[in-house]
Design a protein around this motif. Structure first.
Motif, PDB file in Angstrom:
ATOM      1  N   VAL A 141       0.845  -1.203   0.000  1.00 55.36           N
ATOM      2  CA  VAL A 141       0.000   0.000   0.000  1.00 55.36           C
ATOM      3  C   VAL A 141       0.878   1.250   0.000  1.00 55.36           C
ATOM      4  CG1 VAL A 141      -1.615   1.344   1.393  1.00 55.36           C
ATOM      5  CG2 VAL A 141      -2.012  -1.097   1.058  1.00 55.36           C
ATOM      6  N   LEU A 142       1.919   1.225   0.828  1.00 57.06           N
ATOM      7  CA  LEU A 142       2.868   2.338   0.910  1.00 57.06           C
ATOM      8  C   LEU A 142       3.498   2.588  -0.456  1.00 57.06           C
ATOM      9  CD1 LEU A 142       3.712   3.905   3.451  1.00 57.06           C
ATOM     10  CD2 LEU A 142       5.752   2.504   3.577  1.00 57.06           C
ATOM     11  N   ASN A 143       3.854   1.506  -1.122  1.00 57.31           N
ATOM     12  CA  ASN A 143       4.463   1.583  -2.450  1.00 57.31           C
ATOM     13  C   ASN A 143       3.514   2.257  -3.451  1.00 57.31           C
ATOM     14  OD1 ASN A 143       6.559   0.987  -4.290  1.00 57.31           O
ATOM     15  ND2 ASN A 143       5.486  -0.816  -5.005  1.00 57.31           N
ATOM     16  N   LEU A 144       2.244   1.869  -3.400  1.00 55.56           N
ATOM     17  CA  LEU A 144       1.251   2.443  -4.322  1.00 55.56           C
ATOM     18  C   LEU A 144       1.047   3.936  -4.062  1.00 55.56           C
ATOM     19  CD1 LEU A 144      -1.393  -0.434  -4.203  1.00 55.56           C
ATOM     20  CD2 LEU A 144       0.047   0.161  -6.153  1.00 55.56           C
ATOM     21  N   ILE A 145       1.069   4.324  -2.781  1.00 56.72           N
ATOM     22  CA  ILE A 145       0.871   5.745  -2.425  1.00 56.72           C
ATOM     23  C   ILE A 145       2.022   6.589  -2.962  1.00 56.72           C
ATOM     24  CG2 ILE A 145       0.802   7.378  -0.480  1.00 56.72           C
ATOM     25  CD1 ILE A 145      -0.619   5.121   1.131  1.00 56.72           C
ATOM     26  N   VAL A 146       3.266   6.119  -2.744  1.00 57.97           N
ATOM     27  CA  VAL A 146       4.438   6.895  -3.186  1.00 57.97           C
ATOM     28  C   VAL A 146       4.508   6.945  -4.701  1.00 57.97           C
ATOM     29  CG1 VAL A 146       6.933   7.158  -3.015  1.00 57.97           C
ATOM     30  CG2 VAL A 146       5.678   6.262  -1.091  1.00 57.97           C
ATOM     31  N   LYS A 147       4.207   5.827  -5.372  1.00 57.68           N
ATOM     32  CA  LYS A 147       4.241   5.817  -6.839  1.00 57.68           C
ATOM     33  C   LYS A 147       3.241   6.823  -7.405  1.00 57.68           C
ATOM     34  CE  LYS A 147       4.489   1.849  -9.069  1.00 57.68           C
ATOM     35  NZ  LYS A 147       4.254   0.408  -9.338  1.00 57.68           N
ATOM     36  N   GLU A 148       2.103   6.949  -6.723  1.00 57.76           N
ATOM     37  CA  GLU A 148       1.098   7.939  -7.130  1.00 57.76           C
ATOM     38  C   GLU A 148       1.699   9.347  -7.087  1.00 57.76           C
ATOM     39  OE1 GLU A 148      -2.820   8.802  -8.443  1.00 57.76           O
ATOM     40  OE2 GLU A 148      -1.889   6.860  -8.106  1.00 57.76           O
ATOM     41  N   GLY A 149       2.461   9.634  -6.014  1.00 58.82           N
ATOM     42  CA  GLY A 149       3.100  10.950  -5.880  1.00 58.82           C
ATOM     43  C   GLY A 149       4.197  11.161  -6.901  1.00 58.82           C
ATOM     44  N   LEU A 150       5.010  10.118  -7.152  1.00 57.09           N
ATOM     45  CA  LEU A 150       6.116  10.257  -8.103  1.00 57.09           C
ATOM     46  C   LEU A 150       5.622  10.434  -9.540  1.00 57.09           C
ATOM     47  CD1 LEU A 150       8.699   7.668  -6.709  1.00 57.09           C
ATOM     48  CD2 LEU A 150       8.846  10.156  -6.644  1.00 57.09           C
ATOM     49  N   ASP A 151       4.433   9.894  -9.838  1.00 58.01           N
ATOM     50  CA  ASP A 151       3.854  10.089 -11.177  1.00 58.01           C
ATOM     51  C   ASP A 151       3.607  11.573 -11.454  1.00 58.01           C
ATOM     52  OD1 ASP A 151       3.935   7.470 -11.874  1.00 58.01           O
ATOM     53  OD2 ASP A 151       1.827   7.051 -11.440  1.00 58.01           O
ATOM     54  N   VAL A 152       3.255  12.299 -10.385  1.00 60.92           N
ATOM     55  CA  VAL A 152       2.962  13.735 -10.523  1.00 60.92           C
ATOM     56  C   VAL A 152       4.222  14.511 -10.900  1.00 60.92           C
ATOM     57  CG1 VAL A 152       2.209  15.800  -9.246  1.00 60.92           C
ATOM     58  CG2 VAL A 152       1.027  13.627  -8.905  1.00 60.92           C
ATOM     59  N   ILE A 153       5.392  14.093 -10.346  1.00 63.85           N
ATOM     60  CA  ILE A 153       6.637  14.847 -10.577  1.00 63.85           C
ATOM     61  C   ILE A 153       7.546  14.166 -11.600  1.00 63.85           C
ATOM     62  CG2 ILE A 153       6.641  15.924  -8.296  1.00 63.85           C
ATOM     63  CD1 ILE A 153       8.860  13.725  -7.620  1.00 63.85           C
ATOM     64  N   ARG A 154       6.982  13.253 -12.386  1.00 68.16           N
ATOM     65  CA  ARG A 154       7.777  12.479 -13.343  1.00 68.16           C
ATOM     66  C   ARG A 154       8.560  13.398 -14.299  1.00 68.16           C
ATOM     67  NH1 ARG A 154       3.869   9.903 -15.144  1.00 68.16           N
ATOM     68  NH2 ARG A 154       3.554  11.015 -17.085  1.00 68.16           N
ATOM     69  N   VAL A 155       7.902  14.417 -14.818  1.00 69.34           N
ATOM     70  CA  VAL A 155       8.543  15.329 -15.787  1.00 69.34           C
ATOM     71  C   VAL A 155       9.651  16.129 -15.117  1.00 69.34           C
ATOM     72  CG1 VAL A 155       8.150  17.304 -17.320  1.00 69.34           C
ATOM     73  CG2 VAL A 155       6.432  15.479 -17.161  1.00 69.34           C
ATOM     74  N   GLU A 156       9.391  16.587 -13.868  1.00 67.55           N
ATOM     75  CA  GLU A 156      10.353  17.446 -13.154  1.00 67.55           C
ATOM     76  C   GLU A 156      11.673  16.738 -12.854  1.00 67.55           C
ATOM     77  OE1 GLU A 156       7.174  17.381 -12.613  1.00 67.55           O
ATOM     78  OE2 GLU A 156       6.469  19.471 -12.646  1.00 67.55           O
ATOM     79  N   ILE A 157      11.650  15.416 -12.701  1.00 71.07           N
ATOM     80  CA  ILE A 157      12.899  14.712 -12.351  1.00 71.07           C
ATOM     81  C   ILE A 157      13.512  13.971 -13.555  1.00 71.07           C
ATOM     82  CG2 ILE A 157      12.252  14.444  -9.921  1.00 71.07           C
ATOM     83  CD1 ILE A 157      11.582  11.496 -10.528  1.00 71.07           C
ATOM     84  N   GLU A 158      12.901  14.150 -14.724  1.00 71.85           N
ATOM     85  CA  GLU A 158      13.363  13.392 -15.905  1.00 71.85           C
ATOM     86  C   GLU A 158      14.804  13.739 -16.282  1.00 71.85           C
ATOM     87  OE1 GLU A 158      13.314  10.406 -18.273  1.00 71.85           O
ATOM     88  OE2 GLU A 158      11.567  10.880 -17.022  1.00 71.85           O
ATOM     89  N   LYS A 159      15.187  15.024 -16.160  1.00 67.72           N
ATOM     90  CA  LYS A 159      16.550  15.421 -16.536  1.00 67.72           C
ATOM     91  C   LYS A 159      17.584  14.790 -15.612  1.00 67.72           C
ATOM     92  CE  LYS A 159      16.158  19.776 -19.065  1.00 67.72           C
ATOM     93  NZ  LYS A 159      16.522  21.211 -19.039  1.00 67.72           N
ATOM     94  N   ILE A 160      17.241  14.661 -14.340  1.00 70.75           N
ATOM     95  CA  ILE A 160      18.172  14.016 -13.396  1.00 70.75           C
ATOM     96  C   ILE A 160      18.325  12.547 -13.775  1.00 70.75           C
ATOM     97  CG2 ILE A 160      18.548  13.345 -10.976  1.00 70.75           C
ATOM     98  CD1 ILE A 160      17.138  15.940 -10.161  1.00 70.75           C
ATOM     99  N   ARG A 161      17.210  11.905 -14.106  1.00 69.18           N
ATOM    100  CA  ARG A 161      17.255  10.496 -14.512  1.00 69.18           C
ATOM    101  C   ARG A 161      18.130  10.325 -15.770  1.00 69.18           C
ATOM    102  NH1 ARG A 161      12.077   9.365 -14.589  1.00 69.18           N
ATOM    103  NH2 ARG A 161      11.971   8.152 -12.671  1.00 69.18           N
ATOM    104  N   GLU A 162      17.936  11.219 -16.748  1.00 70.62           N
ATOM    105  CA  GLU A 162      18.713  11.139 -17.987  1.00 70.62           C
ATOM    106  C   GLU A 162      20.203  11.391 -17.730  1.00 70.62           C
ATOM    107  OE1 GLU A 162      16.903  13.771 -20.803  1.00 70.62           O
ATOM    108  OE2 GLU A 162      15.050  12.592 -20.930  1.00 70.62           O
ATOM    109  N   SER A 163      20.501  12.313 -16.802  1.00 66.63           N
ATOM    110  CA  SER A 163      21.896  12.615 -16.454  1.00 66.63           C
ATOM    111  C   SER A 163      22.565  11.401 -15.819  1.00 66.63           C
ATOM    112  CB  SER A 163      21.963  13.804 -15.493  1.00 66.63           C
ATOM    113  OG  SER A 163      21.510  14.987 -16.115  1.00 66.63           O
ATOM    114  N   VAL A 164      21.849  10.767 -14.906  1.00 68.97           N
ATOM    115  CA  VAL A 164      22.384   9.571 -14.233  1.00 68.97           C
ATOM    116  C   VAL A 164      22.580   8.457 -15.263  1.00 68.97           C
ATOM    117  CG1 VAL A 164      21.870   7.743 -12.554  1.00 68.97           C
ATOM    118  CG2 VAL A 164      21.432  10.134 -11.964  1.00 68.97           C
TER     119      VAL A 164
END
Length: 427
Positions: A141-164
């Motif tokens: 359940v905890l996992n589903l809640i956090v994934k819901e939040g991370l979906d909202v900021i997916r675009v904002e952290i995409e550059k960091i993901r691409e850099s890594v």
């Protein structure tokens, strides 16, 4: 060398012998059992179910054993899964001794629980008519809640993901990255790690490590023409803010997933901490964080109603908390409806006590405080040898049964025990 068939036969003999021992031991135990199930898919795409039984023995020690690892034929529908579980329960003669079953939170499991409840309730063996039978896995359940939040900021952290992804793609790039870090006098004790999008904690780890190398990414921008996805200062600041907030979830997930199985009384407080934190995030000046919190709260409320009953009963039975913990957290969770929610949990505790008394062999015998046994205590007749036997009859005729206190009454009235770090709730 003996043949593989001989080895297989020997293994099965050992298994059947140990199964017989364990089965007869569990049958003799008066306690109820809780079971947890996990589905696993092999690299041949075959589905298997692991079933673990949890119980407290007569010495008040908590035990758990994997008692079945079984192939689940496709399609893995709710009917197929319920058949596999029911077959196990009947085979081990455990269908009348179940307390709860904990499963991952998905629609097929919800349907499976409904089918199982219907089949088991006909024997009247489920506690509170199955009200507390279904427990959703807290970590899932905890996992589903956090994934819901991370979906909202997916675009904002995409550059960091691409850099890594760019700087961890080849050994030469990793070497160049570490050289740049050393030039800036930054320790290279943590390697960049790319996240797996289905596991939110890997996203947290990716961000938390990348943030420590923020200046390295900026420096490498000057040296590498092909590197074009450098995050802006705003994106780094957002990532830092997100990381600070996700740390709570990360720590709680680590606690819930520990090798030493945490007991249900610890879950309730941590889940309440999460709800409190989400309310704080909701009023954050950063709009992205506020939106993320709103999305996570929606998911939280959806699952909380389905799993808080077992957690709340467990925490009330922890002598460090009792009803006081509900009085502390429920106003935050429910506002004006807090008192009625507390009363619901309180009543459920008394309903459970009553059910255990009625089903227990001791339920009909005399106990020190049990209200249910008061009538038995006074099934008396006049005895000429005992001049006070009339007094006993007089007390019985003038006493109201409802006023007798149960052990639960006395327990809830006593003050809570002090909180200490190595407290063992079972002892």
């Amino acid at each position: 060398m003996v043949s593989r068939n001989t080895i297989k036969d020997d293994i099965m003999k050992i298994y059947e012998f140990e199964k017989g021992k364990m089965s007869s031991y569990l049958e003799k135990l008066e306690t109820r059992m809780a079971i947890t199930t996990n589905m696993w898919t092999s690299n041949q795409k075959k589905g298997y179910m692991a079933i673990t039984v949890h119980y407290i023995d007569e010495s008040w020690l908590l035990h758990h054993h994997i008692v079945r690892f079984v192939y689940v034929p496709p399609p893995r529908t709710k009917e197929v899964i319920s058949d596999v579980l029911l077959d196990f329960l009947l085979d081990w003669n455990m269908d009348r001794k179940l307390s709860t079953i904990t499963v991952d939170n998905c629609s097929s499991n919800d349907g499976m629980i409904d089918i199982l409840s219907e089949k088991l309730s006909s024997s009247g063996s489920l506690l509170l008519n199955g009200k507390i039978f279904h427990m959703r896995c807290a970590t899932h359940v905890l996992n589903l809640i956090v994934k819901e939040g991370l979906d909202v900021i997916r675009v904002e952290i995409e550059k960091i993901r691409e850099s890594v992804a760019y700087w961890s793609a080849t050994p030469s790039r990793v070497e160049k990255f570490e050289d740049a870090a050393r030039q800036l006098c930054l320790p290279c004790n943590k390697k960049l790690c790319l996240d797996c999008k289905t596991r939110w904690n890997s996203t947290y780890l990716m961000l938390s490590i990348a943030i420590t190398y923020k200046d390295v990414f900026s420096r490498l921008k000057q040296r590498e023409k092909l590197y074009t996805t450098v995050p802006s200062d705003e994106e780094w600041n957002l990532a830092r803010e997100i990381c600070e907030r996700l740390k709570l979830f990360y720590n709680i997930t680590k606690l819930f997933s520990g090798q030493n199985y945490p007991t249900a009384n610890t879950f309730f407080i941590k889940v309440c901490e999460i709800k409190e934190a989400l309310y704080d995030w909701l009023i954050c000046s950063n709009e992205v964080v506020s939106t993320m919190a709103s999305s996570m709260l929606e998911k939280f409320d959806k699952y909380w109603s389905g799993c808080h009953i077992v957690m709340a009963i467990a925490v009330v039975l922890d002598p460090r908390y009792k009803l006081k913990i509900l009085e502390f957290y429920f106003p935050i969770m429910y506002g004006s409806e807090a008192s009625s929610e507390i009363e619901k949990i309180r009543q459920l505790c008394y309903d459970l006590l009553s059910e255990y008394q009625s089903k227990s062999k001791m339920g009909q015998q005399t106990s020190s405080h049990g209200a249910s046994s008061v009538s038995n205590l006074f099934e008396l007749t006049y005895d000429e040898q005992d001049p006070l036997s009339k007094f006993d009859l007089f007390v019985h005729s003038t006493s109201e049964e409802g006023h007798a206190k149960s052990e639960l009454d006395y327990y809830l009235e006593e003050t809570v025990l002090p909180r200490i770090s190595d407290f063992d709730v079972l002892s």
